[in-house]
Design a protein around this motif. Structure first.
Motif, short mmCIF file in Angstrom:
data_model
loop_
_atom_site.label_atom_id
_atom_site.label_comp_id
_atom_site.label_asym_id
_atom_site.label_seq_id
_atom_site.Cartn_x
_atom_site.Cartn_y
_atom_site.Cartn_z
N PRO A 44 4.59 29.50 22.14
CA PRO A 44 3.55 30.55 22.32
C PRO A 44 2.37 30.27 21.09
O PRO A 44 1.20 30.59 21.71
N TYR A 45 2.66 29.95 20.18
CA TYR A 45 1.55 29.47 19.15
C TYR A 45 0.55 28.58 19.56
O TYR A 45 -0.69 28.87 19.72
N GLY A 46 0.97 27.36 20.01
CA GLY A 46 0.14 26.31 20.64
C GLY A 46 -0.50 27.02 21.94
O GLY A 46 -1.58 26.67 22.25
N TYR B 161 -7.02 20.47 14.14
CA TYR B 161 -6.52 19.98 12.73
C TYR B 161 -5.31 19.22 13.03
O TYR B 161 -4.31 19.75 13.75
N PHE B 162 -4.78 18.18 12.13
CA PHE B 162 -3.67 17.49 12.13
C PHE B 162 -2.80 18.20 11.14
O PHE B 162 -2.53 19.42 11.31
N ASN B 163 -2.24 17.69 10.19
CA ASN B 163 -1.44 18.22 9.22
C ASN B 163 -2.08 18.38 7.96
O ASN B 163 -2.01 17.57 7.10
N PRO B 164 -2.59 19.57 7.77
CA PRO B 164 -3.32 20.07 6.44
C PRO B 164 -2.20 20.24 5.26
O PRO B 164 -1.16 20.80 5.47
N PRO C 157 5.14 21.79 1.63
CA PRO C 157 5.69 22.96 0.79
C PRO C 157 7.27 22.61 0.39
O PRO C 157 7.46 23.10 -0.77
N TYR C 158 7.87 22.41 1.64
CA TYR C 158 9.35 22.18 1.29
C TYR C 158 9.46 21.04 0.19
O TYR C 158 10.43 21.26 -0.83
N ILE C 159 8.90 20.28 0.40
CA ILE C 159 9.08 18.78 -0.66
C ILE C 159 8.66 19.48 -2.25
O ILE C 159 9.43 19.15 -3.09
N ILE D 203 6.49 10.97 12.58
CA ILE D 203 5.36 10.42 11.82
C ILE D 203 4.16 11.20 12.11
O ILE D 203 4.23 11.70 13.07
N ARG D 204 3.52 11.53 10.93
CA ARG D 204 2.36 12.73 11.33
C ARG D 204 1.04 12.04 10.65
O ARG D 204 1.25 11.45 9.49
N ASP D 205 -0.04 12.91 10.92
CA ASP D 205 -1.47 12.39 10.25
C ASP D 205 -1.72 13.73 9.18
O ASP D 205 -2.25 14.72 9.52
N ARG E 247 17.63 16.59 14.50
CA ARG E 247 16.45 16.65 14.71
C ARG E 247 16.00 18.25 14.85
O ARG E 247 16.98 19.05 15.05
N ARG E 248 14.86 18.67 14.50
CA ARG E 248 14.44 20.13 14.79
C ARG E 248 13.93 20.12 16.18
O ARG E 248 13.10 19.30 16.60
N ALA E 249 14.39 21.25 16.95
CA ALA E 249 13.98 21.41 18.20
C ALA E 249 12.44 21.51 18.28
O ALA E 249 11.93 22.20 17.42
C1 WQD Z 1 6.31 17.41 9.65
C2 WQD Z 1 7.31 16.47 9.70
C3 WQD Z 1 9.24 17.22 10.80
C4 WQD Z 1 10.22 20.09 7.59
C5 WQD Z 1 3.28 22.04 12.23
C6 WQD Z 1 3.10 22.82 13.74
C7 WQD Z 1 1.60 22.41 14.21
C8 WQD Z 1 0.69 22.41 12.99
C9 WQD Z 1 1.08 21.83 11.68
C10 WQD Z 1 -0.49 24.38 13.02
C11 WQD Z 1 8.30 16.40 11.01
C12 WQD Z 1 9.62 16.90 9.32
C13 WQD Z 1 9.67 19.19 8.20
C14 WQD Z 1 11.39 20.11 6.98
C15 WQD Z 1 11.42 17.60 7.82
N1 WQD Z 1 0.28 23.96 12.65
N2 WQD Z 1 10.08 18.02 8.28
N3 WQD Z 1 12.10 18.67 7.11
O1 WQD Z 1 5.96 19.83 12.99
O2 WQD Z 1 3.95 18.42 12.43
O3 WQD Z 1 3.33 20.54 12.82
O4 WQD Z 1 2.45 22.07 11.35
O5 WQD Z 1 -1.22 24.49 14.02
O6 WQD Z 1 1.39 23.11 15.17
O7 WQD Z 1 3.89 22.59 14.53
O8 WQD Z 1 4.51 19.65 10.63
O9 WQD Z 1 5.08 19.90 8.30
O10 WQD Z 1 6.64 21.21 10.01
O11 WQD Z 1 6.61 18.71 9.91
O12 WQD Z 1 11.99 16.50 8.10
O13 WQD Z 1 11.93 20.80 6.03
O14 WQD Z 1 8.29 16.77 8.58
O15 WQD Z 1 10.49 17.04 11.44
O16 WQD Z 1 8.40 15.20 11.45
P1 WQD Z 1 4.50 19.52 12.19
P2 WQD Z 1 5.63 19.91 9.76
#
Ligand code: WQD
Ligand code: NAD
Length: 332
Positions: free
Chosen positions: A149-151, A178-181, A203-205, A231-233, A292-294
């Motif tokens: 729903p967010y998306g 935005y990609f991953n801020p 933030p978890y790290i 992998i993310r940007d 994996r996270r769903a």
């Molecule tokens: C990044 C990577 C996880 C947490 C989300 C939203 C997206 C956008 C940005 C708003 C993934 C992995 C994560 C953890 C992990 N927000 N991970 N352990 O999922 O790319 O995007 O935030 O628009 O809509 O879905 O970002 O930071 O949650 O995850 O291994 O405790 O880190 O599996 O590969 P994501 P994320």
């Protein structure tokens, strides 16, 4: 006279950094925020960074009377619209709240803007609108889809803005995906302040490195990526903020609707992020491999050439900058 920009959600993570960038660029800034996911102390901290602050109005974008009074009192020339809910998992549990807040709030805002004759808007969209991309890097013309729903709210709002532009070409609209801020202002005065257990990786790290969390779960090491992790940007929030100023500048020069990716164009895996965080900050991030996270996808990074060309903007901060500034903020 400096022009005045209304920033909705301006005490939040990206909104606060963008308010700093706007003030630094010489704009006057009015922040409206209901403080549902931020605190008012951010305003003083922005003032400390910029030596002048935004005007703060506590309130909700769904309150049309409040918005109308802001537009009649101040000569607002444009709106940067961040206000909304953003937790993917929560949106699955509470879809109505997400549609009400994100879509409902945007509709109220756009209507009041139309009535006030303020037709320039920069909107926070997300790479989530690309769903699971068939190819990489992701360009703006890729097919769009929503998996939660967010998306879906981001897609609906993007469509509303496109319809608005089709109906009245006086609108000037930037839809920024935005990609991953990540990261924080280098002063360590503002940053991301997630309530409760963080959903997002960075933030978890940093909370794990600080000992607030015992260990990080790495969600899957069996993806089709070089080290098996997602992998993310990741983009530094200060670079993202300057992208908003560039988009506003662009809209002032061109009357059109603009849709651009804001990312770095580089893909970084979860393990690369952990290693860079540890080496940059000389700390340990205990982790274990979990399932994996769903809903997660394997790989996602942007083609940034359109933003580079049209906005004359590019992200300049490195992964080390993102890790260092996050850690400085975590420790402040
Ligand atoms: C990044 C990577 C996880 C947490 C989300 C939203 C997206 C956008 C940005 C708003 C993934 C992995 C994560 C953890 C992990 N927000 N991970 N352990 O999922 O790319 O995007 O935030 O628009 O809509 O879905 O970002 O930071 O949650 O995850 O291994 O405790 O880190 O599996 O590969 P994501 P994320
Ligand atoms: P945030 O939660 O830190 O900031 C959002 C701000 O909006 C908060 O201060 C909150 O109190 C406020 N708010 C929420 N609903 C409101 C309402 N109805 N009226 C007034 N204020 C309201 O989130 P953020 O990370 O800064 O994200 C800002 C925007 O960017 C959001 O629209 C989000 O969907 C989008 N976005 C974020 C990311 C990300 O990973 N952080 C990625 C892509 C897009």
């Amino acid at each position: 006279m400096k022009e005045t920009i209304l920033v909705t959600g301006g005490t939040g993570f990206i909104g606060s950094h963008t308010s700093v960038a706007l003030l630094d660029a010489g704009y006057e800034v009015i922040v409206v925020d209901n403080l549902s996911n931020s605190d008012a102390g951010v305003i003083q901290r922005i003032e400390q960074i910029c030596s002048r602050g935004p005007r703060f109005i506590e309130g909700d974008v769904r309150d049309s009377d409040l918005l109308t009074s802001i537009f009649s009192e101040f000569a607002v020339v444009a709106v940067v619209h961040f206000a909304g809910l953003k937790a993917v998992g929560e949106s699955v549990q509470k879809p109505l709240e997400y549609y009400q807040n994100n879509v409902g709030g945007s509709l109220k805002l756009f209507k009041v803007m139309q009535t006030a004759g303020v037709k320039t808007i920069v909107f926070s969209s997300s790479a989530t609108v690309y769903g699971d991309p068939a190819q990489l890097p992701i360009t703006e013309s890729f097919p769009l889809s929503a998996t939660n729903p967010y998306g879906a709210t981001k897609l609906v709002i993007e469509n509303i803005l496109a319809d608005l532009y089709r109906a009245d070409e006086e609108w000037r609209i930037a839809r920024l995906r935005y990609f991953n801020p990540v990261g924080a202002h280098e002063s360590a005065l503002i940053g991301e302040n997630p309530k409760g257990v963080p959903d997002n990786l960075m933030p978890y790290i940093s909370q794990t490195a600080a000992g607030i969390r015992k260990e990080l779960s790495v969600f899957g090491d069996d993806y089709k990526t070089p080290d098996g992790t997602g992998i993310r940007d990741y983009i530094h929030v200060v670079d993202l903020a300057s992208g908003h100023v560039a988009a506003l500048d662009y809209l002032q020069r061109n009357d059109q609707m603009l849709t651009v990716n804001l990312g770095t164009g580089n893909g970084v895996s979860v393990l690369e992020m952990i290693n860079t965080f540890e080496s940059t900050n000389s700390c340990k991030v205990p982790y274990r491999i979990a399932k994996r996270r769903a809903g997660d996808i394997a790989r996602c990074w942007a083609d940034t050439s359109l933003a580079n060309r049209l906005l004359e903007w590019e992200a300049t901060r490195t992964l080390e900058d993102m890790c260092r500034d996050t850690w400085r903020w975590q420790n402040s």
